[in-house]
Design a protein around this motif. Sequence first.
Motif, PDB file in Angstrom:
ATOM      1  N   THR A 229      35.878  55.531  20.394  1.00 18.16           N
ATOM      2  CA  THR A 229      35.232  54.402  19.725  1.00 18.16           C
ATOM      3  C   THR A 229      35.130  54.683  18.232  1.00 18.16           C
ATOM      4  N   THR A 230      34.796  53.632  17.486  1.00 16.03           N
ATOM      5  CA  THR A 230      34.564  53.787  16.041  1.00 16.03           C
ATOM      6  C   THR A 230      33.070  53.805  15.729  1.00 16.03           C
ATOM      7  N   MET A 231      32.232  54.002  16.751  1.00 10.57           N
ATOM      8  CA  MET A 231      30.794  54.125  16.498  1.00 10.57           C
ATOM      9  C   MET A 231      30.541  55.278  15.535  1.00 10.57           C
ATOM     10  N   SER A 232      29.534  55.107  14.700  1.00 10.20           N
ATOM     11  CA  SER A 232      29.145  56.211  13.832  1.00 10.20           C
ATOM     12  C   SER A 232      28.543  57.328  14.675  1.00 10.20           C
ATOM     13  N   ILE A 233      28.541  58.528  14.134  1.00  8.59           N
ATOM     14  CA  ILE A 233      27.956  59.664  14.860  1.00  8.59           C
ATOM     15  C   ILE A 233      26.476  59.409  15.132  1.00  8.59           C
ATOM     16  N   LYS A 234      25.802  58.753  14.188  1.00 10.06           N
ATOM     17  CA  LYS A 234      24.382  58.418  14.387  1.00 10.06           C
ATOM     18  C   LYS A 234      24.214  57.467  15.563  1.00 10.06           C
ATOM     19  N   GLN A 235      25.099  56.460  15.656  1.00 12.40           N
ATOM     20  CA  GLN A 235      25.027  55.512  16.782  1.00 12.40           C
ATOM     21  C   GLN A 235      25.274  56.223  18.110  1.00 12.40           C
ATOM     22  N   ILE A 236      26.241  57.117  18.128  1.00 15.49           N
ATOM     23  CA  ILE A 236      26.554  57.846  19.362  1.00 15.49           C
ATOM     24  C   ILE A 236      25.365  58.701  19.783  1.00 15.49           C
ATOM     25  N   ALA A 237      24.735  59.335  18.809  1.00  8.71           N
ATOM     26  CA  ALA A 237      23.554  60.144  19.121  1.00  8.71           C
ATOM     27  C   ALA A 237      22.486  59.303  19.809  1.00  8.71           C
ATOM     28  N   TRP A 238      22.263  58.086  19.309  1.00 12.21           N
ATOM     29  CA  TRP A 238      21.299  57.191  19.951  1.00 12.21           C
ATOM     30  C   TRP A 238      21.762  56.802  21.354  1.00 12.21           C
ATOM     31  N   GLN A 239      23.060  56.538  21.500  1.00 15.55           N
ATOM     32  CA  GLN A 239      23.593  56.098  22.796  1.00 15.55           C
ATOM     33  C   GLN A 239      23.395  57.147  23.884  1.00 15.55           C
ATOM     34  N   GLY A 241      20.910  59.383  23.938  1.00 11.77           N
ATOM     35  CA  GLY A 241      19.522  59.795  24.071  1.00 11.77           C
ATOM     36  C   GLY A 241      19.113  60.995  23.242  1.00 11.77           C
ATOM     37  N   ILE A 242      19.857  61.298  22.160  1.00 13.62           N
ATOM     38  CA  ILE A 242      19.490  62.406  21.255  1.00 13.62           C
ATOM     39  C   ILE A 242      19.459  61.841  19.842  1.00 13.62           C
ATOM     40  N   PRO A 243      18.439  61.058  19.502  1.00 14.15           N
ATOM     41  CA  PRO A 243      18.444  60.341  18.227  1.00 14.15           C
ATOM     42  C   PRO A 243      18.298  61.231  16.993  1.00 14.15           C
ATOM     43  N   ASP A 244      17.787  62.430  17.165  1.00 12.99           N
ATOM     44  CA  ASP A 244      17.657  63.342  16.026  1.00 12.99           C
ATOM     45  C   ASP A 244      19.033  63.917  15.682  1.00 12.99           C
ATOM     46  N   ALA A 245      19.533  63.618  14.470  1.00 12.97           N
ATOM     47  CA  ALA A 245      20.893  63.993  14.073  1.00 12.97           C
ATOM     48  C   ALA A 245      21.112  65.492  14.131  1.00 12.97           C
ATOM     49  N   GLN A 246      20.128  66.256  13.665  1.00 15.14           N
ATOM     50  CA  GLN A 246      20.275  67.717  13.657  1.00 15.14           C
ATOM     51  C   GLN A 246      20.343  68.256  15.079  1.00 15.14           C
ATOM     52  N   HIS A 247      19.474  67.731  15.929  1.00 17.49           N
ATOM     53  CA  HIS A 247      19.472  68.148  17.339  1.00 17.49           C
ATOM     54  C   HIS A 247      20.798  67.791  18.009  1.00 17.49           C
ATOM     55  N   PHE A 248      21.304  66.588  17.711  1.00 18.26           N
ATOM     56  CA  PHE A 248      22.568  66.146  18.291  1.00 18.26           C
ATOM     57  C   PHE A 248      23.716  67.054  17.848  1.00 18.26           C
TER      58      PHE A 248
END
Length: 273
Positions: A229-239, A241-248
Motif C-alpha cells: 500500500t501507499t499508506m504512510s508509516i504513521k497510518q500503518i502504525a495506527w492500523q 494498533g501501535i500508534p506511537d511511532a517510536q514504539h512501532f
Amino acid sequence: MTPALFRSACHAIPLTRPPSILRMSGRRTHGRHGAERYRLDRFWCLNLFQGEGELSIDGDVFPFHHGYAGITWPDADLVYTFRKPTVKTWAHFIPETEPDGRAVDIPVMQDLGREFEPLRAELQRVSSLYRAQPERAVARLWDILWQLVPEQPSGREAGGNWRHPIVARAMDEIDMHLAETIEVEALAGELGVSQTHLNRLFKAAVETTVGDYIRGRRMETALHLLHHTTMSIKQIAWQVGIPDAQHFNKAVRRQFGQPPSALRTNPDEKPVR
C-alpha cells in the motif's frame, strides 16, 4: 429447534479456482420413460431436483426429494430412478484441479430446505447469463458450488487441521480488533476462560502465547501494508494498533531486523524474522 437438514456422504471437489462451464440447462422433466442410465466422460454435474427418486452412483444409492441438490463426477455409472415426474435444473462443468490436489468435501446429496428456491432461481439465471456473459456466469456458478460446501465446524480449518474453538474465536477477535489495544485478560474474559487457560490453549495450538500471537499478527499486517500500500508509516502504525511511532519502529526492527522505511524501499528483500 429447527431440525437439521439431510446431508449424505461427501465427495472431494477442487474449488479453489473457478470451474469451466460446458453446458447449462433450462428446466427438464425426467421420469416419464423409466430409469436413466449413463456415464459422464469428463465433466461434473450439479442437479437441483423438483421431484422424488433415487440416484445410484457406482452402486451407492442416494435418495432425493423435492428441494435436494446433487453432485456427480466423471467416469461413474449413474442410474436415475424416478418415483414421479421430476424437474432437474442442471449444470455441466469441469473443476480446475490444483497441482497439489487441494479439494473440499461437498455432499453428494443434500436437502437445501428454504435455500432451494433462491438457489434454483440463481442457477436458472446463470443459464441465461451464460449465453451473453460466460465469464460472469462462471463466477456465479462457482459461488453456487461454494454455497453447497458445508461450512467448516468451529475450530476446523480449510486444510482439515483441528483447532480448539476458543482459539479460533480468539483469533477472529484479534483480527477484528487489531487496530485497537487488546488486553489478553479482557479477551479471555469475553471467551469465558482464564488468561492462563487461554495461553495454555494457544501454546497447544500455535506454540506461542496469546500476547506473542497478537504481536506477530500486528507485524505480519504491518509488513503487508508496507509492501503493498501507499499508506504512510504513521497510518500503518495506527492500523496495527501501535500508534506511537517510536514504539512501532522498534517493534518492526526487532521483528524484521530493518526499520519500516527500509522494508518499504526494498520490498523484494527478504526480512530477517
